[in-house]
Design a protein around this motif. Sequence first.
Motif, short mmCIF file in Angstrom:
data_model
loop_
_atom_site.label_atom_id
_atom_site.label_comp_id
_atom_site.label_asym_id
_atom_site.label_seq_id
_atom_site.Cartn_x
_atom_site.Cartn_y
_atom_site.Cartn_z
N LEU A 1 9.99 -4.14 2.86
CA LEU A 1 8.81 -4.30 3.60
C LEU A 1 7.50 -4.60 2.73
CD1 LEU A 1 7.13 -3.92 6.22
CD2 LEU A 1 6.92 -1.68 5.47
N ILE B 1 3.71 -5.57 2.66
CA ILE B 1 2.43 -6.14 3.53
C ILE B 1 1.36 -6.80 2.49
CG2 ILE B 1 0.66 -5.11 4.67
CD1 ILE B 1 2.47 -2.60 5.33
N VAL C 1 -1.56 3.52 8.96
CA VAL C 1 -0.88 2.31 8.95
C VAL C 1 0.24 2.27 8.06
CG1 VAL C 1 -1.25 -0.20 8.76
CG2 VAL C 1 -3.08 1.26 9.59
N PHE C 2 0.42 2.46 6.82
CA PHE C 2 1.35 1.97 5.63
C PHE C 2 2.47 3.02 6.48
CE2 PHE C 2 3.52 3.01 1.56
CZ PHE C 2 4.01 1.37 1.80
N THR D 1 3.18 4.31 9.28
CA THR D 1 3.66 4.03 10.50
C THR D 1 4.64 2.67 10.24
OG1 THR D 1 1.61 4.78 11.42
CG2 THR D 1 3.08 3.16 12.93
N TYR D 2 4.22 1.77 9.44
CA TYR D 2 5.13 0.69 9.23
C TYR D 2 6.43 1.20 8.69
CZ TYR D 2 2.07 -3.13 10.34
OH TYR D 2 1.31 -4.30 11.08
N ALA E 1 8.66 2.75 11.28
CA ALA E 1 9.09 1.72 12.21
C ALA E 1 10.28 0.74 11.72
CB ALA E 1 7.93 1.00 12.79
N MET E 2 10.01 0.57 10.24
CA MET E 2 10.83 -0.37 9.78
C MET E 2 12.07 0.06 8.96
SD MET E 2 9.13 -3.10 10.91
CE MET E 2 10.08 -4.43 10.16
N GLY F 1 8.93 -0.22 0.30
CA GLY F 1 7.64 -0.61 0.95
C GLY F 1 6.57 -0.41 -0.17
#
Length: 144
Positions: A1, A3, A21-22, A24-25, A28-29, A34
């Motif tokens: 991932l 961003i 935000v980070f 949560t990604y 989810a992913m 990441g």
Amino acid sequence: LTIEFYPNKVQEPWRYLMETVFPTYIKAMRPYLGKMYDVDLATADMGTPNFDTGEFYENPDYVQSRKGIYRIWPANYWDSDLCRRAFNLTPEEIVKRVKDQVATCEVFEHGVLLIYSNEQMSIEEILNINSVLIPLFKSPRSSD
């Protein structure tokens, strides 16, 4: 991932990106890796283009992210396999070694979530992260 975004265009508080935000990604992913990073610095890490000849001179020290970690960024997630490949440590061992040196370091989603700083960092500050944390990863294993 991965961003990518332009930090000067972010309207949310930087802390919100890092703390909400980070992660949560990541949740989810469920990535292997990441990171939130500076695109120009990441490109320079890989090597140098020669615009006159069209050749690209690879940085011989650069480590491909499937095999290890070349640079620790302000926001990072490494799954347990990458923790082992990059540092020969478990997520729990990484947390124990660096939790007092960073804003957040916790076992998260079968890996480790490491947020170096909740504030936006300059290039110079980002360049200093490895020198602060890598020695902690290389220290002898504690026997608890």
